[in-house]
Design an enzyme around this catalytic site. Structure first.
Site, PDB file in Angstrom:
ATOM      1  N   GLU A  25       0.637  -0.707  -0.191  1.00  0.00           N
ATOM      2  CA  GLU A  25      -0.173  -0.195  -0.189  1.00  0.00           C
ATOM      3  C   GLU A  25       0.997   0.741   0.005  1.00  0.00           C
ATOM      4  OE1 GLU A  25      -4.261   1.854   2.117  1.00  0.00           O
ATOM      5  OE2 GLU A  25      -2.625   0.026   3.538  1.00  0.00           O
ATOM      6  N   GLY A  35       8.822 -13.596   1.279  1.00  0.00           N
ATOM      7  CA  GLY A  35       9.676 -13.366   2.585  1.00  0.00           C
ATOM      8  C   GLY A  35      11.052 -13.352   2.524  1.00  0.00           C
ATOM      9  N   GLU A  36      11.461 -12.388   3.162  1.00  0.00           N
ATOM     10  CA  GLU A  36      12.938 -11.901   3.030  1.00  0.00           C
ATOM     11  C   GLU A  36      13.815 -12.236   1.886  1.00  0.00           C
ATOM     12  OE1 GLU A  36      15.398  -9.540   5.337  1.00  0.00           O
ATOM     13  OE2 GLU A  36      12.731 -10.537   5.857  1.00  0.00           O
ATOM     14  N   CYS A  60      -1.883  -8.394   5.532  1.00  0.00           N
ATOM     15  CA  CYS A  60      -1.123  -7.643   5.788  1.00  0.00           C
ATOM     16  C   CYS A  60      -1.548  -6.924   6.858  1.00  0.00           C
ATOM     17  CB  CYS A  60      -2.497  -6.112   5.515  1.00  0.00           C
ATOM     18  SG  CYS A  60      -1.554  -4.513   5.470  1.00  0.00           S
TER      19      CYS A  60
END
Length: 332
Positions: free
Chosen positions: A2, A197-198, A95
């Protein structure tokens, strides 16, 4: 993402290449079926002509992401956006933002597997069969105890694939990501599972694939920081030849945003540009040095004058690696 991954940035990144599909910022569904203009604001690609409808100018499909907790409203809005030409619908259960979670959206719903199932089931039933419905989740809200249960609830609702961010809501974005936990989910599902992720480098992508057991990746912040990361990962796996973009070439991409920011006040323009520069600086010692020199500039003309001079200066006298290591240690 966002406030960051809008259609302008999607256009720039998909022109670089290496991206198979991308997802909009989430559209928050609360109390109504939105008019078409709302979905077109989040996804202007819906108005592209002919074969580019629902795709970026580079031809990359753009999936529209919805976030909410009311199964019927989610379904009705999904049907609406499908009619507008969305190539796919994605459901956001990942989120971690407090403002989103406090209004019963995003990762907070991971406490209620039955509700996840009802949302997925309702959306799948409302969307034509030829349009995929997918979902994104984290490993849990406070802990990981419901990870497999949540994944199974979504799969039972009829989604076509599941993206798993390898941390809980409470773990936020703090390293590490627990890729091995994705493998546990993947073992229980018959649908594709994407690991997230990461992932900032091809080496981390390879490690994620090994630990998660998935050869499908979803990348967010890493791709903003390294716009050709998708190409680097594919090259690392022997799928194509690619010469990595230099830090100067990455910075040149930022100029593509400038025409789209002209309607904003100077500070709003420079804030947006510095936001992207900050991501660049996470993975580049040179960009970090540039960023340190221009981060206090608020007036647009002065910002670009300082930027151009900083690029020349840093190229002439590159910073030392030790400074970048210290920067990474701070958690950026």
């Amino acid at each position: 993402m966002e406030g960051l991954m809008d259609h302008n940035l999607r256009d720039i990144l998909t022109r670089v290449g290496g991206i198979d599909h991308c997802v909009t910022e989430f559209v928050r569904i609360t109390h109504q079926v939105y008019p078409s203009r709302v979905f077109r604001r989040y996804c202007p690609e819906l108005d592209n002509p002919g074969e580019l409808r629902g795709k970026t100018a580079a031809g990359t499909p753009v999936h529209v992401q919805l976030l909410g907790s009311d199964p019927q409203l989610m379904a009705e809005n999904a049907a609406k956006v499908a009619e507008l030409g969305a190539p796919a619908i994605d459901l956001n259960f990942g989120c971690p933002a407090k403002t989103v979670n406090s209004s019963q959206g995003g990762a907070v719903l991971l406490q209620y597997p039955d509700l996840l199932n009802r949302i997925a089931t309702a959306v799948r039933a409302a969307v034509p069969a030829h349009i995929p419905v997918s979902a994104k989740m984290r490993l849990g809200f406070k802990d990981k105890t419901l990870a497999i249960t949540n994944a199974e609830a979504l799969a039972a609702g009829g989604i076509q694939w599941l993206t798993v961010h390898a941390r809980t809501k409470t773990e936020g974005y703090k390293p590490p990501a627990y890729w091995d936990q994705i493998a546990r989910i993947k073992e229980q599902l018959s649908i594709p599972v994407l690991a997230n992720g990461e992932i900032w480098t091809p080496q981390q992508a390879r490690q994620c694939m090994t630990e998660s057991g998935s050869d499908l990746l979803m990348i967010g912040r890493g791709l903003v920081a390294v716009p050709d990361l998708g190409l680097r990962i594919k090259a690392d796996h022997g799928h194509l030849q690619h010469d990595n973009l230099s830090w100067q070439q990455h910075l040149q991409l930022m100029y593509g945003l400038v025409p789209h920011l002209a309607h904003l006040p100077d500070k709003a323009q420079t804030d947006r540009l510095k936001q992207w520069l900050h991501y660049f600086s996470m993975q580049s010692i040179e960009v970090r040095a540039v960023f340190e020199r221009i981060k206090r500039q608020r007036e647009t003309a002065a910002f670009f004058k300082a930027l151009e001079q900083a690029i020349v200066d840093v190229a002439a006298q590159p910073p030392e690696e030790g400074a970048f290591a210290a920067y990474q240690h701070k958690g950026f």
